[in-house]
Design a protein around this motif. Structure first.
Motif, PDB file in Angstrom:
ATOM      1  N   ILE A  66       0.828  -1.206   0.000  1.00  0.00           N
ATOM      2  CA  ILE A  66       0.000   0.000   0.000  1.00  0.00           C
ATOM      3  C   ILE A  66       0.863   1.258   0.000  1.00  0.00           C
ATOM      4  O   ILE A  66       0.517   2.263  -0.629  1.00  0.00           O
ATOM      5  CB  ILE A  66      -0.968  -0.005   1.212  1.00  0.00           C
ATOM      6  N   TYR A  67       2.017   1.196   0.658  1.00  0.00           N
ATOM      7  CA  TYR A  67       2.895   2.364   0.719  1.00  0.00           C
ATOM      8  C   TYR A  67       3.605   2.586  -0.616  1.00  0.00           C
ATOM      9  O   TYR A  67       3.721   3.719  -1.093  1.00  0.00           O
ATOM     10  CB  TYR A  67       3.906   2.198   1.850  1.00  0.00           C
ATOM     11  N   PHE A  68       4.071   1.510  -1.227  1.00  0.00           N
ATOM     12  CA  PHE A  68       4.741   1.630  -2.518  1.00  0.00           C
ATOM     13  C   PHE A  68       3.763   2.097  -3.601  1.00  0.00           C
ATOM     14  O   PHE A  68       4.079   2.963  -4.418  1.00  0.00           O
ATOM     15  CB  PHE A  68       5.359   0.290  -2.917  1.00  0.00           C
ATOM     16  N   ASN A  69       2.564   1.518  -3.594  1.00  0.00           N
ATOM     17  CA  ASN A  69       1.578   1.879  -4.612  1.00  0.00           C
ATOM     18  C   ASN A  69       1.112   3.325  -4.454  1.00  0.00           C
ATOM     19  O   ASN A  69       0.837   4.005  -5.443  1.00  0.00           O
ATOM     20  CB  ASN A  69       0.374   0.935  -4.537  1.00  0.00           C
ATOM     21  N   SER A  70       1.033   3.793  -3.224  1.00  0.00           N
ATOM     22  CA  SER A  70       0.607   5.174  -2.994  1.00  0.00           C
ATOM     23  C   SER A  70       1.628   6.161  -3.547  1.00  0.00           C
ATOM     24  O   SER A  70       1.267   7.168  -4.163  1.00  0.00           O
ATOM     25  CB  SER A  70       0.397   5.416  -1.498  1.00  0.00           C
ATOM     26  N   PHE A  71       2.902   5.861  -3.347  1.00  0.00           N
ATOM     27  CA  PHE A  71       3.945   6.724  -3.900  1.00  0.00           C
ATOM     28  C   PHE A  71       3.887   6.728  -5.418  1.00  0.00           C
ATOM     29  O   PHE A  71       4.064   7.771  -6.064  1.00  0.00           O
ATOM     30  CB  PHE A  71       5.317   6.260  -3.423  1.00  0.00           C
ATOM     31  N   ARG A  72       3.622   5.582  -6.011  1.00  0.00           N
ATOM     32  CA  ARG A  72       3.504   5.486  -7.468  1.00  0.00           C
ATOM     33  C   ARG A  72       2.337   6.334  -7.979  1.00  0.00           C
ATOM     34  O   ARG A  72       2.460   7.017  -9.007  1.00  0.00           O
ATOM     35  CB  ARG A  72       3.302   4.018  -7.868  1.00  0.00           C
ATOM     36  N   GLU A  73       1.244   6.315  -7.266  1.00  0.00           N
ATOM     37  CA  GLU A  73       0.079   7.075  -7.708  1.00  0.00           C
ATOM     38  C   GLU A  73       0.287   8.578  -7.559  1.00  0.00           C
ATOM     39  O   GLU A  73      -0.246   9.366  -8.350  1.00  0.00           O
ATOM     40  CB  GLU A  73      -1.151   6.616  -6.915  1.00  0.00           C
ATOM     41  N   ILE A  74       1.050   8.991  -6.539  1.00  0.00           N
ATOM     42  CA  ILE A  74       1.367  10.415  -6.414  1.00  0.00           C
ATOM     43  C   ILE A  74       2.200  10.874  -7.605  1.00  0.00           C
ATOM     44  O   ILE A  74       1.961  11.949  -8.165  1.00  0.00           O
ATOM     45  CB  ILE A  74       2.110  10.675  -5.087  1.00  0.00           C
ATOM     46  N   TYR A  75       3.153  10.054  -7.993  1.00  0.00           N
ATOM     47  CA  TYR A  75       3.979  10.431  -9.149  1.00  0.00           C
ATOM     48  C   TYR A  75       3.167  10.424 -10.436  1.00  0.00           C
ATOM     49  O   TYR A  75       3.454  11.168 -11.370  1.00  0.00           O
ATOM     50  CB  TYR A  75       5.177   9.494  -9.286  1.00  0.00           C
TER      51      TYR A  75
END
Length: 409
Positions: A66-75
């Motif tokens: 969830i943390y990795f995917n959230s960073f990806r979505e911000i980018y």
């Protein structure tokens, strides 16, 4: 951890995508001759390492995905904003777009979902709305991520769980609306400025950006819906499959970026000397342009600019005034404005007006053919009307008091 065969296939694809993207970025930074363009290009290319690495880490450490995917979505949101900014720089900035499309309107069209609305004037307000449409997604996404983390810690959020008792459903709805608004603003801008962007070969660039950003998002939604309907065992397997597919897709995207954003276009440019790798990287990663753009696009008390309609029939100049929020000069426009800062102190107020105010007929004649090639654009002016003057009152400079007083009249 995801199944071993996922890891075995995803690892070389991830390493290959990251290697290609980093080499591509390195070459751009070594040939950083047009910073106003390449700053945005470097940020866009960075999406490949971000997407590939975060997706692979989500495969290996799926309990923290969830943390990795959230960073990806911000980018993801960051990429959409930077692509619109790049398109604006290609055509000379917001001011150049307004001057080129003066008097034009975007005709109602069912493909653009504007068939039930009146023609949209392509003026400063239109450019501002396009920028706001992208910026709202960049601002909202980190807020949604913070809310997601809080709800996840309280056990109220689970990826792929569309239950009404879980926050995933509601966050997905909000995210989809914001995301669609950003892509819609980008699409409207492209349709309006398609002819102006033609020299920069925008089609492959739009395709690669929308393929990565748009298709990966809906791909994830469809995968989780497949888990909901029973075609995939559960949401955890759906998430693993989504991350695996993204790792493979990023290798394809890295190759696509080589052709969509070639560094050779800037290697032989005579615009300016390269700053060196370190200085070029620092310039590309600085966020000052995003900060100033956000403040100026959303500040409610920001200065206005007035569109003056010069009536040839009555001879009453300035009889009708149209007031809207101004756009702020960015990139090359701002650099040119700063270079000419001292000139504002010696020139008259009339010299701060756009070229349209000095020779409206010549500007209209030169911009009409290229702006009118699109079948979705039409000329809103007629023989009884004249083009508007665009007076930029606030150029974000320390103008002399006399100029400011004259601009308010």
């Amino acid at each position: 951890m995801a199944p071993l065969y996922y890891i075995i296939i995803a690892l070389p694809c991830t390493l290959g995508a990251i290697a290609l993207a980093l080499v591509h970025i390195y070459r751009h930074l070594l040939n950083y001759t047009e910073p106003t363009y390449q700053r945005f290009i470097v940020r866009i290319i960075f999406m490949v390492p971000v997407y590939a690495l975060t997706s692979f880490l989500s495969l290996v450490f799926n309990e923290s995905s969830i943390y990795f995917n959230s960073f990806r979505e911000i980018y993801e949101a960051w990429v959409i904003y930077n692509f619109l900014s790049l398109c604006l720089e290609w055509v000379g900035g917001p001011g150049a777009v307004v001057l080129s499309l003066t008097g034009r309107v975007l005709k109602p069209n069912w493909c653009l979902m504007t068939c039930c609305f009146p023609p949209i004037p392509l003026d400063g307000r239109f450019i501002r709305r396009c920028k706001q449409g992208c910026l709202q997604f960049v601002i909202l996404k980190p807020i949604l991520v913070a809310v997601t983390f809080i709800l996840y810690a309280k056990g109220k959020y689970e990826d792929g769980n569309f239950s009404a008792k879980q926050a995933y459903l509601y966050i997905t709805i909000i995210y989809t609306i914001s995301y669609s608004m950003a892509l819609y603003a980008l699409a409207l801008f492209y349709v309006a400025c398609r002819d102006l962007l033609q020299p920069f070969n925008p089609v492959p660039k739009f395709i690669i950006i929308k393929s990565v950003v748009f298709l990966t998002y809906w791909q994830g939604v469809l995968v989780f819906l497949a888990a909901k309907s029973g075609h995939i065992k559960n949401a955890e397997e759906a998430a693993e499959f989504q991350n695996f597919i993204i790792c493979v897709e990023m290798l394809i995207a890295a190759v696509g970026h080589l052709y969509a954003f070639p560094y050779k276009e800037y290697a032989g440019a005579n615009i300016g000397a390269s700053r060196g790798f370190g200085a070029s990287l620092a310039h590309a990663l600085m966020l000052n342009d995003f900060y100033h753009d956000t403040v100026h696009q959303f500040a409610p008390a920001y200065h206005d600019y007035v569109l003056y309609n010069h009536s040839n029939d009555t001879g009453d100049e300035g009889a009708r005034k149209y007031r809207t929020k101004t756009f702020v000069p960015i990139g090359s426009e701002m650099e040119n404005a700063r270079k000419n800062k001292n000139a504002f102190a010696s020139n008259k107020v009339d010299d701060t007006q756009s070229p349209t105010a000095r020779s409206p007929n010549s500007v209209q004649q030169t911009t009409k053919p290229e702006a009118m090639n699109s079948s979705l654009l039409s000329d809103a002016s007629n023989s009884a009307s004249a083009p508007y003057d665009f007076t930029l009152i606030d150029m974000d400079l320390d103008e002399p008091a006399a100029a400011k007083e004259g601009g308010k009249k």
